[in-house]
Design a protein around this motif. Sequence first.
Motif, PDB file in Angstrom:
ATOM      1  N   GLY A  34      -5.437  10.164 -14.237  1.00 60.13           N
ATOM      2  CA  GLY A  34      -6.939  10.579 -14.109  1.00 60.13           C
ATOM      3  C   GLY A  34      -7.434   9.567 -13.365  1.00 60.13           C
ATOM      4  N   LEU A  35      -7.231   8.045 -13.708  1.00 55.19           N
ATOM      5  CA  LEU A  35      -7.957   7.107 -13.026  1.00 55.19           C
ATOM      6  C   LEU A  35      -6.938   6.108 -12.717  1.00 55.19           C
ATOM      7  CD1 LEU A  35     -10.590   5.463 -12.781  1.00 55.19           C
ATOM      8  CD2 LEU A  35     -10.437   4.309 -15.180  1.00 55.19           C
ATOM      9  N   THR A  36      -6.859   5.515 -11.560  1.00 61.04           N
ATOM     10  CA  THR A  36      -6.374   4.324 -10.736  1.00 61.04           C
ATOM     11  C   THR A  36      -6.942   3.160 -10.672  1.00 61.04           C
ATOM     12  OG1 THR A  36      -4.437   6.029 -10.091  1.00 61.04           O
ATOM     13  CG2 THR A  36      -4.325   3.779  -9.123  1.00 61.04           C
TER      14      THR A  36
ATOM     15  N   THR B 140      -7.052  11.293  -5.648  1.00 66.71           N
ATOM     16  CA  THR B 140      -8.013  11.365  -6.499  1.00 66.71           C
ATOM     17  C   THR B 140      -8.096  10.401  -7.619  1.00 66.71           C
ATOM     18  OG1 THR B 140      -7.362  13.218  -7.737  1.00 66.71           O
ATOM     19  CG2 THR B 140      -8.657  13.601  -5.771  1.00 66.71           C
ATOM     20  N   GLY B 141      -9.148   9.775  -8.212  1.00 64.38           N
ATOM     21  CA  GLY B 141      -9.204   8.931  -9.273  1.00 64.38           C
ATOM     22  C   GLY B 141      -8.793   7.479  -9.085  1.00 64.38           C
ATOM     23  N   VAL B 142      -8.874   7.166  -7.627  1.00 65.02           N
ATOM     24  CA  VAL B 142      -8.430   5.714  -7.188  1.00 65.02           C
ATOM     25  C   VAL B 142     -10.024   4.716  -7.342  1.00 65.02           C
ATOM     26  CG1 VAL B 142      -7.853   4.196  -5.749  1.00 65.02           C
ATOM     27  CG2 VAL B 142      -6.626   6.284  -6.095  1.00 65.02           C
ATOM     28  N   ARG B 143     -10.114   3.863  -7.945  1.00 60.25           N
ATOM     29  CA  ARG B 143     -11.336   3.280  -7.994  1.00 60.25           C
ATOM     30  C   ARG B 143     -11.061   1.644  -7.905  1.00 60.25           C
ATOM     31  NH1 ARG B 143     -16.018   3.564 -12.786  1.00 60.25           N
ATOM     32  NH2 ARG B 143     -17.166   1.624 -12.143  1.00 60.25           N
ATOM     33  N   PRO B 144     -11.780   0.971  -6.920  1.00 55.30           N
ATOM     34  CA  PRO B 144     -11.468  -0.424  -7.004  1.00 55.30           C
ATOM     35  C   PRO B 144     -12.401  -1.012  -8.008  1.00 55.30           C
ATOM     36  CG  PRO B 144     -13.021   0.278  -5.239  1.00 55.30           C
ATOM     37  CD  PRO B 144     -12.240   1.778  -5.755  1.00 55.30           C
ATOM     38  N   ILE B 145     -12.012  -2.176  -8.485  1.00 54.06           N
ATOM     39  CA  ILE B 145     -12.932  -2.826  -9.822  1.00 54.06           C
ATOM     40  C   ILE B 145     -12.975  -4.390  -9.333  1.00 54.06           C
ATOM     41  CG2 ILE B 145     -10.712  -3.124 -11.049  1.00 54.06           C
ATOM     42  CD1 ILE B 145     -12.391  -3.348 -13.503  1.00 54.06           C
ATOM     43  N   GLU B 146     -13.953  -4.853  -9.419  1.00 55.59           N
ATOM     44  CA  GLU B 146     -14.625  -6.247  -8.852  1.00 55.59           C
ATOM     45  C   GLU B 146     -14.197  -7.167 -10.135  1.00 55.59           C
ATOM     46  OE1 GLU B 146     -15.653  -7.236  -6.116  1.00 55.59           O
ATOM     47  OE2 GLU B 146     -15.340  -5.261  -4.979  1.00 55.59           O
ATOM     48  N   ARG B 147     -13.943  -8.240 -10.092  1.00 60.62           N
ATOM     49  CA  ARG B 147     -13.757  -9.389 -10.848  1.00 60.62           C
ATOM     50  C   ARG B 147     -15.122  -9.610 -11.847  1.00 60.62           C
ATOM     51  NH1 ARG B 147     -10.991 -10.528  -6.725  1.00 60.62           N
ATOM     52  NH2 ARG B 147      -8.837 -11.402  -6.830  1.00 60.62           N
ATOM     53  N   GLY B 148     -14.922  -9.618 -12.801  1.00 60.03           N
ATOM     54  CA  GLY B 148     -16.050  -9.648 -13.944  1.00 60.03           C
ATOM     55  C   GLY B 148     -16.638  -8.325 -14.206  1.00 60.03           C
TER      56      GLY B 148
ATOM     57  N   ASP C  49       0.975  -1.182  -0.052  1.00 60.35           N
ATOM     58  CA  ASP C  49      -0.004  -0.138   0.143  1.00 60.35           C
ATOM     59  C   ASP C  49       0.880   1.310  -0.059  1.00 60.35           C
ATOM     60  OD1 ASP C  49       0.535  -0.883   2.746  1.00 60.35           O
ATOM     61  OD2 ASP C  49      -0.288   0.921   3.252  1.00 60.35           O
ATOM     62  N   ARG C  50       1.829   1.328   0.800  1.00 60.60           N
ATOM     63  CA  ARG C  50       2.759   2.426   0.847  1.00 60.60           C
ATOM     64  C   ARG C  50       3.459   2.507  -0.539  1.00 60.60           C
ATOM     65  NH1 ARG C  50       7.961   3.499   1.118  1.00 60.60           N
ATOM     66  NH2 ARG C  50       8.553   1.367   1.333  1.00 60.60           N
ATOM     67  N   GLN C  51       4.006   1.883  -1.280  1.00 57.50           N
ATOM     68  CA  GLN C  51       4.660   2.023  -2.408  1.00 57.50           C
ATOM     69  C   GLN C  51       3.744   2.354  -3.591  1.00 57.50           C
ATOM     70  OE1 GLN C  51       7.556  -0.835  -3.766  1.00 57.50           O
ATOM     71  NE2 GLN C  51       8.923  -0.599  -1.823  1.00 57.50           N
TER      72      GLN C  51
ATOM     73  N   LEU D 258      -6.519   1.424  -0.423  1.00 60.20           N
ATOM     74  CA  LEU D 258      -7.289   2.454  -0.466  1.00 60.20           C
ATOM     75  C   LEU D 258      -7.490   3.424   0.822  1.00 60.20           C
ATOM     76  CD1 LEU D 258     -10.313   0.111  -1.879  1.00 60.20           C
ATOM     77  CD2 LEU D 258      -8.680   1.553  -3.061  1.00 60.20           C
ATOM     78  N   THR D 259      -7.146   2.965   1.764  1.00 55.08           N
ATOM     79  CA  THR D 259      -7.309   3.859   2.914  1.00 55.08           C
ATOM     80  C   THR D 259      -5.973   5.020   3.201  1.00 55.08           C
ATOM     81  OG1 THR D 259      -8.286   2.188   4.381  1.00 55.08           O
ATOM     82  CG2 THR D 259      -6.971   3.693   5.486  1.00 55.08           C
ATOM     83  N   ARG D 260      -5.212   4.509   2.542  1.00 57.44           N
ATOM     84  CA  ARG D 260      -3.887   5.283   2.571  1.00 57.44           C
ATOM     85  C   ARG D 260      -4.073   6.343   1.489  1.00 57.44           C
ATOM     86  NH1 ARG D 260       1.631   5.079   4.379  1.00 57.44           N
ATOM     87  NH2 ARG D 260       1.012   2.975   5.420  1.00 57.44           N
ATOM     88  N   ALA D 261      -4.680   5.854   0.272  1.00 56.57           N
ATOM     89  CA  ALA D 261      -4.859   6.913  -0.788  1.00 56.57           C
ATOM     90  C   ALA D 261      -5.766   7.772  -0.421  1.00 56.57           C
ATOM     91  CB  ALA D 261      -5.351   6.123  -1.911  1.00 56.57           C
ATOM     92  N   ALA D 262      -6.920   7.524   0.553  1.00 58.72           N
ATOM     93  CA  ALA D 262      -7.889   8.409   0.975  1.00 58.72           C
ATOM     94  C   ALA D 262      -7.224   9.551   1.803  1.00 58.72           C
ATOM     95  CB  ALA D 262      -9.113   7.575   1.513  1.00 58.72           C
ATOM     96  N   ASP D 263      -6.496   8.873   2.697  1.00 59.07           N
ATOM     97  CA  ASP D 263      -5.901   9.533   3.733  1.00 59.07           C
ATOM     98  C   ASP D 263      -4.848  10.667   3.106  1.00 59.07           C
ATOM     99  OD1 ASP D 263      -7.120   8.229   5.538  1.00 59.07           O
ATOM    100  OD2 ASP D 263      -5.271   6.960   6.342  1.00 59.07           O
ATOM    101  N   GLN D 264      -4.390  10.525   2.155  1.00 63.24           N
ATOM    102  CA  GLN D 264      -3.489  11.268   1.123  1.00 63.24           C
ATOM    103  C   GLN D 264      -3.933  12.169   0.144  1.00 63.24           C
ATOM    104  OE1 GLN D 264       0.566   9.991   0.492  1.00 63.24           O
ATOM    105  NE2 GLN D 264       0.568   8.535   2.264  1.00 63.24           N
TER     106      GLN D 264
END
Length: 270
Positions: free
Chosen positions: A216-218, A246-254, A203-205, A237-243
């Motif tokens: 624009g999108l990660t 923007t533009g970080v989005r998880p994607i589910e399988r399928g 998460d840190r790296q 996701l937590t570290r990205a929000a704390d810092q």
Amino acid sequence: MQASVTFVGNATTILRLGSFTLLTDPAFGGAGSRVYLGYGAWSKRLRDPAMDVVDLRQVDAMLLSHLHGDHFDREARRRIEPTLPILTTPQAERRLRRRRYLAVHGLPTWDCHEWTRDRQRLRVTAVPGRHGPGLADKLLPDVMGSVVELEVDGRCALRLYITGDTLYDAALEQVPRRMGEIDAMLIHLGGTRMLGMLLTMDDRQGVELAHLIRPGLTLPIHYDDYKVMKSPLRDFLTRAADQSLTGVRPIERGDTVDLPLRREVIGKVA
């Protein structure tokens, strides 16, 4: 024109980019299957891939970041025709040719390969990657990141960076410097550890790289499919929000996510 990514699992995605379709790092074995990671090391798969979204008949080529069992497993080798074009590292090219994959192209870092179809051009450029710390990297397969550019009438409509299984490294600063603005990034995470060594970004790296690239999108991938992965997605996701990334989005399988095409290009050629 559309561009999208469908997440299959681990580092396996289907990229539909204008008129082109690419498959990345195919690992099709189900949960419980084992993959060989070299030097007597194996890992068990924990999650099933979303195989119902895979149609190999539509695929124009395959991007293989490196030749490891969790990126090109036995089930994928069984399903994929040896005539399918493969872009990978020169080291992996030599090994795959011995296995009779004759349409494989090894790309040294900063070399590129292109396809053209009507008014569109798809270009893949190999960019730096480092799989392990210090001398340990020499014991691991060579790895490449990829920058995939979709052009329409000679103008860039999308620039996508796929990190591959790399650690954060000073060499990655060259990616935005040499390639220009990155619209979207598929980032390989997971904090993979073997013998106590970190072999993929945790998460840190991962957050450090996102700050460097500023896409624009990660879209995070490669984070919980195998037992050797020790850094949960929620930590990234937590570290990205704390810092305030923007533009970080998880994607589910399928699931499929649209990639951000440049409006100033698409608008002029529509």
